[in-house]
Design an enzyme around this catalytic site. Structure first.
Site, mmCIF file in Angstrom:
data_model
loop_
_atom_site.group_PDB
_atom_site.id
_atom_site.type_symbol
_atom_site.label_atom_id
_atom_site.label_comp_id
_atom_site.label_asym_id
_atom_site.label_seq_id
_atom_site.Cartn_x
_atom_site.Cartn_y
_atom_site.Cartn_z
ATOM 1 N N TYR A 53 0.860 -1.181 0.000
ATOM 2 C CA TYR A 53 0.000 0.000 0.000
ATOM 3 C C TYR A 53 0.894 1.228 0.000
ATOM 4 C CZ TYR A 53 -4.344 2.531 0.816
ATOM 5 O OH TYR A 53 -5.418 3.365 0.698
ATOM 6 N N LYS A 108 -20.765 -20.367 -9.701
ATOM 7 C CA LYS A 108 -20.087 -20.198 -10.983
ATOM 8 C C LYS A 108 -18.653 -19.707 -10.759
ATOM 9 C CE LYS A 108 -21.101 -20.367 -15.448
ATOM 10 N NZ LYS A 108 -22.025 -21.309 -16.098
ATOM 11 N N ASP A 151 -27.394 -16.152 -16.724
ATOM 12 C CA ASP A 151 -28.789 -16.214 -16.265
ATOM 13 C C ASP A 151 -29.540 -14.907 -16.504
ATOM 14 O OD1 ASP A 151 -28.246 -18.772 -15.554
ATOM 15 O OD2 ASP A 151 -28.151 -18.421 -13.398
ATOM 16 N N ALA A 211 -31.779 -18.643 -25.411
ATOM 17 C CA ALA A 211 -30.348 -18.371 -25.505
ATOM 18 C C ALA A 211 -29.565 -19.596 -25.949
ATOM 19 C CB ALA A 211 -29.840 -17.874 -24.155
ATOM 20 N N ASN A 301 -32.977 -29.740 -17.161
ATOM 21 C CA ASN A 301 -32.759 -30.146 -15.776
ATOM 22 C C ASN A 301 -33.890 -29.639 -14.890
ATOM 23 O OD1 ASN A 301 -30.483 -31.727 -14.999
ATOM 24 N ND2 ASN A 301 -29.136 -30.121 -15.777
#
Length: 404
Positions: A53, A108, A151, A211, A301
């Site tokens: 820093y 994810k 999504d 999609a 699914n």
């Protein structure tokens, strides 16, 4: 009555379970979230602090201000992806909002790290307007080396991706579209090889014009599949319909060489390939009317459009989106390696050529091990990510979108 559960981060009983939710491994795993930020350098004393820093960091900032490309070398930018959603099309749950989407986005992100060595940050946006999403992501982009859209409901997702690609010079990838398409193509390549056919021999029917369905149609045709018909709830998407939105009109312009009309069941007569990305149920009698030695990829699914027990009566190769059946079409086979390859060469975009290369590399992983139950690798096959990464990086260099 509330009961204590173990916090998985530190192994101590630090919280009480809400009496409305049963104590089970899923809730125990998610308590406190599935991610944390970890420093890559030590801060043990004043000397370390002065380097990590102030005052030392000012030298790095000044260097980047003078030569902006140094940001890739002296920050995490070239190693991190933003996983962006608005929560409108989450798994099979639909429009559940940004907060409820976070467990999926965290998941994810940890898959990026586990399978591709890529750091990722979940970002759930409290807006659904296309202009607002694009503007927000563009403003966030300086912090990231790539954008993974996740999504976001169709057809907005198509415009959002297109506009972000035009606006940004970093990879933008909508995994629901292109990840699914890459893995599907890889499995189809190997299924054709296993049965002694070429892609050009095949006529495919896709159930679902969202999609995933649109992206699969595009990549299959790019790869040389003989013909592809896409269906929605009203049947085959074709140019003679007057109820198509702009995306479906475009789809109609490059698919369905055979000029099919009518229902999904009509289109399946004599078809070589069924690809399901829409849910619902396809009657057994429709599958029975497909071509001999057909392929059934029923990927919805948790309930496939065609149960594998039914599909196996008629199909030479059966794939699903589930992990408890052979040949799982799982996006995790694609997106970690695709981004790892793109980031490795600091690609300015993820192109169609790079996606095709990813599919070819993924198929090649098990090319010498093919069977009806093994046309695609397991997500845990350690060969997958390195193969996809190398292929994508090489394709980026060959196409001229690599910057190192």
């Amino acid at each position: 009555m509330a009961a204590e559960i173990v916090n998985p981060r530190n192994g101590t009983d630090t919280a009480e379970a809400d009496e409305d939710f049963p104590i089970d491994p899923v809730f125990a795993l998610h308590r406190g979230g599935k991610m944390e930020v970890v420093a890559t350098v030590p801060v043990r004393d004043a000397d370390d602090l002065s380097l990590a820093y102030t005052p030392g960091v000012a030298d790095v900032c000044t260097a980047i201000a003078e030569r902006p490309e140094l940001v890739h070398d002296y920050t995490w930018k070239s190693q991190v992806v933003a996983v962006v959603t608005d929560g409108t099309a989450v798994l099979g749950l639909g429009d559940i909002g940004p907060e409820a989407s976070l467990p999926v986005m965290e998941g994810k992100a940890i898959l990026f790290k586990q399978f591709g060595g890529v750091d990722a940050v979940p970002i759930a946006l409290a807006c659904t307007d296309v202009d607002e999403i694009v503007e927000t992501v563009v403003r966030l982009a300086p912090s990231f080396g790539g954008i993974n859209l996740e999504d976001i409901s169709a057809p907005r997702c198509f415009e959002i991706e297109r506009r972000l690609k035009d606006a940004l010079d970093i990879p933008v990838f909508h995994d629901d579209q292109h990840g699914t398409a890459v893995v599907t193509l890889a499995a189809l390549r190997n299924a054709a090889t296993l049965t002694g056919r070429s892609l050009g021999d095949l006529r495919a029917v896709i159930s679902g014009a969202g999609a995933a369905g649109v992206a699969i149609a595009k990549i299959l045709l790019e790869a040389g599949v003989g013909d592809v018909a896409v269906t929605d709830r009203k049947g085959v998407v074709h140019a003679g319909r007057d109820d198509l939105n702009a995306v479906k009109r475009e789809v109609a312009s490059y698919t369905n060489k055979a000029g099919l009309t009518g229902s999904l069941q009509d289109a399946l007569v004599g078809a070589d390939v069924f690809i399901g990305v829409s849910g619902g149920t396809v009657p057994e009698e429709a599958v029975a009317r497909m071509a001999e030695g057909c392929f059934v990829f029923a990927m919805a699914n948790p309930t496939p459009e065609v149960h594998p027990d039914v599909a196996h009566k008629y199909a030479a190769v059966v794939a699903t989106g589930r992990s408890d059946f052979p040949n799982q079409i799982n996006n995790v086979l694609a997106f970690p390696g695709i981004f790892a390859g793109a980031l490795q060469v600091r690609a300015s975009a993820i192109t169609e050529t790079m996606k095709l290369a990813a599919a070819e590399a993924l198929a090649a992983v098990v090319a010498g091990e093919l069977s009806a139950d093994r046309v695609i690798p397991s997500p845990f096959d350690p060969r997958v990510a390195p193969a996809v990464t190398a292929a994508v990086a090489a394709a980026a260099r060959a196409e001229g979108v690599a910057r190192r």
